[in-house]
Design a protein around this motif. Structure first.
Motif, mmCIF file in Angstrom:
data_model
loop_
_atom_site.group_PDB
_atom_site.id
_atom_site.type_symbol
_atom_site.label_atom_id
_atom_site.label_comp_id
_atom_site.label_asym_id
_atom_site.label_seq_id
_atom_site.Cartn_x
_atom_site.Cartn_y
_atom_site.Cartn_z
ATOM 1 N N UNK A 1 -36.986 -37.920 109.653
ATOM 2 C CA UNK A 1 -37.144 -38.111 108.208
ATOM 3 C C UNK A 1 -36.894 -36.779 107.506
ATOM 4 N N UNK A 2 -36.137 -36.829 106.415
ATOM 5 C CA UNK A 2 -35.809 -35.605 105.682
ATOM 6 C C UNK A 2 -36.188 -35.796 104.214
ATOM 7 N N UNK A 3 -37.340 -35.226 103.843
ATOM 8 C CA UNK A 3 -37.813 -35.308 102.466
ATOM 9 C C UNK A 3 -38.698 -34.093 102.203
ATOM 10 N N UNK A 4 -39.043 -33.878 100.933
ATOM 11 C CA UNK A 4 -39.916 -32.738 100.633
ATOM 12 C C UNK A 4 -41.379 -33.147 100.773
ATOM 13 N N UNK A 5 -42.264 -32.275 100.319
ATOM 14 C CA UNK A 5 -43.692 -32.475 100.568
ATOM 15 C C UNK A 5 -44.415 -33.278 99.488
ATOM 16 N N UNK A 6 -43.743 -33.551 98.373
ATOM 17 C CA UNK A 6 -44.466 -34.156 97.254
ATOM 18 C C UNK A 6 -43.694 -35.317 96.622
ATOM 19 N N UNK A 7 -43.954 -36.535 97.076
ATOM 20 C CA UNK A 7 -43.374 -37.682 96.369
ATOM 21 C C UNK A 7 -43.917 -37.744 94.946
ATOM 22 N N UNK A 8 -43.092 -38.227 94.023
ATOM 23 C CA UNK A 8 -43.514 -38.231 92.620
ATOM 24 C C UNK A 8 -42.819 -39.354 91.872
ATOM 25 N N UNK A 9 -43.433 -39.759 90.764
ATOM 26 C CA UNK A 9 -42.801 -40.732 89.887
ATOM 27 C C UNK A 9 -41.538 -40.116 89.283
ATOM 28 N N UNK B 1 -27.582 -37.882 116.599
ATOM 29 C CA UNK B 1 -28.851 -37.665 115.901
ATOM 30 C C UNK B 1 -28.804 -38.427 114.580
ATOM 31 N N UNK B 2 -29.930 -38.964 114.158
ATOM 32 C CA UNK B 2 -30.025 -39.721 112.910
ATOM 33 C C UNK B 2 -30.958 -38.993 111.952
ATOM 34 N N UNK B 3 -30.496 -38.844 110.718
ATOM 35 C CA UNK B 3 -31.284 -38.176 109.688
ATOM 36 C C UNK B 3 -31.492 -39.149 108.526
ATOM 37 N N UNK B 4 -32.744 -39.549 108.311
ATOM 38 C CA UNK B 4 -33.074 -40.493 107.233
ATOM 39 C C UNK B 4 -33.428 -39.701 105.985
ATOM 40 N N UNK B 5 -32.483 -39.670 105.061
ATOM 41 C CA UNK B 5 -32.612 -38.831 103.881
ATOM 42 C C UNK B 5 -33.298 -39.565 102.738
ATOM 43 N N UNK B 6 -34.179 -38.843 102.052
ATOM 44 C CA UNK B 6 -34.733 -39.334 100.791
ATOM 45 C C UNK B 6 -33.691 -39.102 99.691
ATOM 46 N N UNK B 7 -34.063 -39.353 98.445
ATOM 47 C CA UNK B 7 -33.143 -39.165 97.328
ATOM 48 C C UNK B 7 -32.684 -37.712 97.224
ATOM 49 N N UNK B 8 -31.382 -37.508 97.191
ATOM 50 C CA UNK B 8 -30.829 -36.154 97.223
ATOM 51 C C UNK B 8 -30.633 -35.623 95.807
ATOM 52 N N UNK B 9 -31.020 -34.364 95.612
ATOM 53 C CA UNK B 9 -30.714 -33.688 94.353
ATOM 54 C C UNK B 9 -30.305 -32.256 94.650
ATOM 55 N N UNK B 10 -29.737 -31.599 93.655
ATOM 56 C CA UNK B 10 -29.313 -30.214 93.813
ATOM 57 C C UNK B 10 -28.475 -29.800 92.614
#
Length: 288
Positions: free
Chosen positions: A209-217, A150-159
């Motif tokens: 695709x693995x990202x949240x619901x709100x892209x932002x600057x 399985x392939x998971x395309x991650x956006x920028x990770x934070x935590x």
């Protein structure tokens, strides 16, 4: 017993490993240095050094694993795990799930247009192109040997420990202004939730695709983090500033929006942190 083997015991793998171990799994893996392996052993995880320059000395855990997480990035010579352990994986008859952590950089620049998992891969950066080749190689291995890749395309990770709040507290925060340039991001614990959902319902060959619901600057995120801490935001740095390094500029080379609907409709994931505000609030509450 279910056994997860992590090639690359980094930020995401560590969070997943702790979750699975609490559920009774056996977890082992690799880190690039002896120092990092020592820290992981102190935390109770079996660990071997692996930087891709040579094969693992002991492949028993790898051959006995039921699940594999791949987070080691590809290098100039290709994917280090495939280069060194392709046959070991192909011969493992126990495997129920393999997860390869890729990145949304594979899509390249869409001029701000939305991309889903079926979109063309148009990366032009070296990082993105290497990711494309690794994805193809892993999916091909899966088809060739009937492995559950399985392939998971991650956006920028934070935590926790890796966020705008932590950057501000360390004095290393920068507020780069490029109007209209939106970034997708994802909280590490939501990545874990996606991986757990996939483990529970494998679909070999699946890409998500693995990202949240709100892209932002990025500047909006930094300003919100500063406000949450009661601090003035860092001075604004225009993207056109000559003070920006080529590395810093490279992160603004691509502009795209990423569709995350598949992780919801197929895997049934409900994001715990659907936007950066919710995520940063939780980090602040956890770390004080």
């Amino acid at each position: 017993m279910s056994h997860l083997f992590c090639f690359g015991f980094g930020f995401t793998a560590h969070r997943l490993a702790k979750k699975l171990r609490a559920d009774g799994w056996s977890v082992s893996g690799t880190a690039r240095t002896a120092e990092k392996c020592a820290v992981l052993r102190d935390a109770g995880f079996a660990c071997q050094e692996f930087d891709g320059s040579s094969s693992l000395e002991d492949v028993s855990d790898l051959k006995n694993a039921t699940h594999i997480l791949l987070s080691a990035p590809p290098g100039e010579q290709g994917d280090p795990v495939l280069l060194r352990h392709r046959n070991d994986l192909a011969e493992n008859g126990n495997l129920q799930w393999i997860g390869y952590l890729s990145a949304t950089s594979v899509y390249g620049d869409t001029g701000g247009a939305l991309v889903d998992e079926m979109a063309a891969l148009k990366a032009t950066t070296a990082r993105g192109l290497r990711r494309i080749e690794s994805e193809k190689a892993w999916l091909e291995l899966g088809r060739e040997h009937e492995l559950p890749v399985h392939v998971f395309r991650l956006a920028g990770i934070y935590g926790p420990g890796r966020s705008a709040i932590d950057q501000l507290r360390s004095g290393k925060a920068r507020r780069i202004i490029k109007e209209g340039h939106l970034f997708s991001r994802i909280h590490v614990d939501d990545i874990v939730n996606v991986l757990l959902a996939s483990i529970a319902a494998p679909r070999p060959g699946g890409t998500y695709n693995v990202c949240d619901d709100e892209p932002a600057m990025s500047s909006d995120v930094m300003e919100y983090a500063a406000e949450s801490l009661g601090l003035e935001p860092p001075p604004a740095i225009p993207f056109t500033s000559t003070s920006l390094s080529e590395m810093a500029r490279s992160f603004y080379a691509d502009n795209r929006l990423v569709d995350n609907s598949l992780i919801k409709s197929e895997l049934g994931v409900t994001l715990t942190y659907p936007d950066f505000r919710v995520g940063l609030k939780a980090i602040l509450a956890e770390r004080g």
